[in-house]
Design a protein around this motif. Sequence first.
Motif, short mmCIF file in Angstrom:
data_model
loop_
_atom_site.label_atom_id
_atom_site.label_comp_id
_atom_site.label_asym_id
_atom_site.label_seq_id
_atom_site.Cartn_x
_atom_site.Cartn_y
_atom_site.Cartn_z
N GLN A 186 0.82 -1.22 0.00
CA GLN A 186 0.00 0.00 0.00
C GLN A 186 0.85 1.26 0.00
N TYR A 187 2.12 1.13 0.36
CA TYR A 187 3.03 2.28 0.36
C TYR A 187 3.93 2.30 -0.88
N SER A 188 4.23 1.13 -1.43
CA SER A 188 5.15 1.07 -2.57
C SER A 188 4.45 1.33 -3.90
N GLY A 189 3.11 1.19 -3.94
CA GLY A 189 2.37 1.47 -5.17
C GLY A 189 2.85 0.61 -6.32
N ASP A 190 3.19 1.27 -7.46
CA ASP A 190 3.62 0.51 -8.63
C ASP A 190 5.14 0.44 -8.73
N SER A 191 5.86 0.80 -7.65
CA SER A 191 7.32 0.70 -7.67
C SER A 191 7.73 -0.76 -7.59
N GLU A 192 8.84 -1.07 -8.23
CA GLU A 192 9.35 -2.44 -8.15
C GLU A 192 10.02 -2.70 -6.80
N TYR A 193 10.32 -1.61 -6.08
CA TYR A 193 10.97 -1.74 -4.78
C TYR A 193 9.95 -1.91 -3.67
N VAL A 194 10.25 -2.78 -2.71
CA VAL A 194 9.40 -2.92 -1.53
C VAL A 194 9.47 -1.65 -0.70
N PHE A 195 10.66 -1.06 -0.65
CA PHE A 195 10.87 0.16 0.11
C PHE A 195 11.33 1.27 -0.84
N PRO A 196 10.40 1.87 -1.57
CA PRO A 196 10.79 2.90 -2.54
C PRO A 196 11.14 4.21 -1.85
N HIS A 197 11.91 5.01 -2.57
CA HIS A 197 12.22 6.36 -2.09
C HIS A 197 10.94 7.18 -2.11
N PRO A 198 10.68 8.01 -1.11
CA PRO A 198 9.40 8.74 -1.05
C PRO A 198 9.17 9.71 -2.21
N THR A 199 10.23 10.16 -2.87
CA THR A 199 10.05 11.12 -3.98
C THR A 199 10.43 10.55 -5.33
N ASP A 200 10.96 9.34 -5.37
CA ASP A 200 11.35 8.72 -6.64
C ASP A 200 11.14 7.22 -6.55
N LYS A 201 10.05 6.75 -7.14
CA LYS A 201 9.69 5.34 -7.04
C LYS A 201 10.70 4.42 -7.71
N ASN A 202 11.58 4.99 -8.57
CA ASN A 202 12.58 4.18 -9.27
C ASN A 202 13.85 3.97 -8.45
N LYS A 203 13.85 4.50 -7.24
CA LYS A 203 14.98 4.32 -6.33
C LYS A 203 14.48 3.70 -5.03
N ASN A 204 15.40 3.08 -4.31
CA ASN A 204 15.02 2.50 -3.03
C ASN A 204 15.15 3.53 -1.91
N MET A 205 14.52 3.23 -0.79
CA MET A 205 14.59 4.07 0.40
C MET A 205 16.05 4.30 0.79
N SER A 206 16.35 5.48 1.31
CA SER A 206 17.70 5.77 1.79
C SER A 206 18.09 4.80 2.89
N LEU A 207 19.33 4.37 2.86
CA LEU A 207 19.79 3.40 3.84
C LEU A 207 19.87 3.99 5.24
N THR A 208 19.85 5.32 5.34
CA THR A 208 19.96 5.97 6.65
C THR A 208 18.60 6.29 7.27
N THR A 209 17.52 5.99 6.57
CA THR A 209 16.19 6.36 7.06
C THR A 209 15.90 5.76 8.43
N VAL A 210 16.06 4.46 8.55
CA VAL A 210 15.77 3.80 9.83
C VAL A 210 16.80 4.19 10.88
N TYR A 211 18.05 4.33 10.47
CA TYR A 211 19.09 4.73 11.43
C TYR A 211 18.72 6.05 12.09
N ALA A 212 18.37 7.04 11.26
CA ALA A 212 18.03 8.36 11.80
C ALA A 212 16.78 8.28 12.67
N ALA A 213 15.76 7.55 12.22
CA ALA A 213 14.50 7.47 12.97
C ALA A 213 14.69 6.80 14.33
N VAL A 214 15.54 5.80 14.39
CA VAL A 214 15.75 5.07 15.64
C VAL A 214 16.62 5.86 16.61
N LEU A 215 17.67 6.53 16.10
CA LEU A 215 18.68 7.09 16.97
C LEU A 215 18.50 8.56 17.33
#
Length: 386
Positions: free
Chosen positions: A277-306
């Motif tokens: 429901q969040y990835s839409g038609d992106s091929e990525y399970v974790f797409p970048h929020p502004t570019d569906k052709n890229k994956n989520m930034s690797l630092t997203t969870v790091y920043a959110a957790v720490l």
Amino acid sequence: MGKLTATQIKNLKADEKDYRIHDGNGLYLLVRKTGTKTFLHRIRKPKDTFHKIGAFPAVSLAEARSFVAAKQIRKDQVESAIDRIDEKFSDVAEKWFDSIRANYSDEHNRKIRVSLVNDIYPYIGNKHIAAVTSKDVYLLLRPLEERGAPTMAVKVKGWLHSIFKYAIRNLNCETDPTLSVDVARPPIQHSTALNDAQLKRLFDEFENSTVQHRTKIANRLLVLTMLRTSELFKTKYSDIDFDKKILVVGPERMKRKIGHVVPLSEYAIELFNEMRQYSGDSEYVFPHPTDKNKNMSLTTVYAAVLVTRPWLRDLKFSPHGYRATSSTMLNQWGYRSDIIEKQLAHQSQNKVRATYNHADYLDERRVMLQVWSDYIQDIVNKATVK
């Protein structure tokens, strides 16, 4: 083919003066007025000189020609080596990089590229590689140590060492100047493992925070799969077999370039489906929020957790520590280390054992990860009912 023949040489007569006959390729026959006949090799550099080969017929025409041909081959080899020695360091380094990049992940190759451009080329990129000295290497590494990056200094020295080994094999230089340069190795900092109470506190705070739900799902799956962030966040739906309940991580995403199969628990399957429901038609399970052709930034969870949890930073914990956490707990629960290490995609330090241990323990890992998943799901459920 030379102009002379053995018969012609035999029939040559002495004259009032010495004279020379050119056979070709710098080979001459000197006929003296005494009647002796001697083969000579004419060398034009650094100055025009004649070198004696031997007297005929003790030295035959064929032997004289072979001598000149061998000298020419050695001359060509020396000139070729000189050309190679004259190559710039950056040119040789680029050839080395092209030769090794297929062995590593894109992320690892990116780090090497950044280091070449920022830490190495500004100092020695334009120098002839054979002219690079130990002092050059020391002056290159010193700023890394002075800015408090000893680990990077060790890595850069290692890459330089590999470049010079490559250069020596390819006749670009004769010595490795990195061998006489010492770098202070920092103590190894293993990822901090959380205990049961700390893990529950983390999830209790994180699940009840204002972080986006997709980030919470990503964090849960990071714990459930025991994968590295780069391995998980670049996952595409095509990597998941929902019928067989497995996730296949290709070798290009793995640290050691060896493909990895992860058995998926029921909860993990549920979360991957929820991400649709969040990835839409992106091929990525974790797409970048502004570019569906890229994956989520690797630092997203790091920043959110720490970012808002200084107690985790005090523990020197980062989300990479989920791997250490799961490994520690699963060992405490009695699971075999072989199964746990396989799930972490670790290579055996025993090279003989690593060579013969081809088992992937898929069925045993599936059972283990389901138990681990039930434990994590229970923590999440208790955190989210508040």
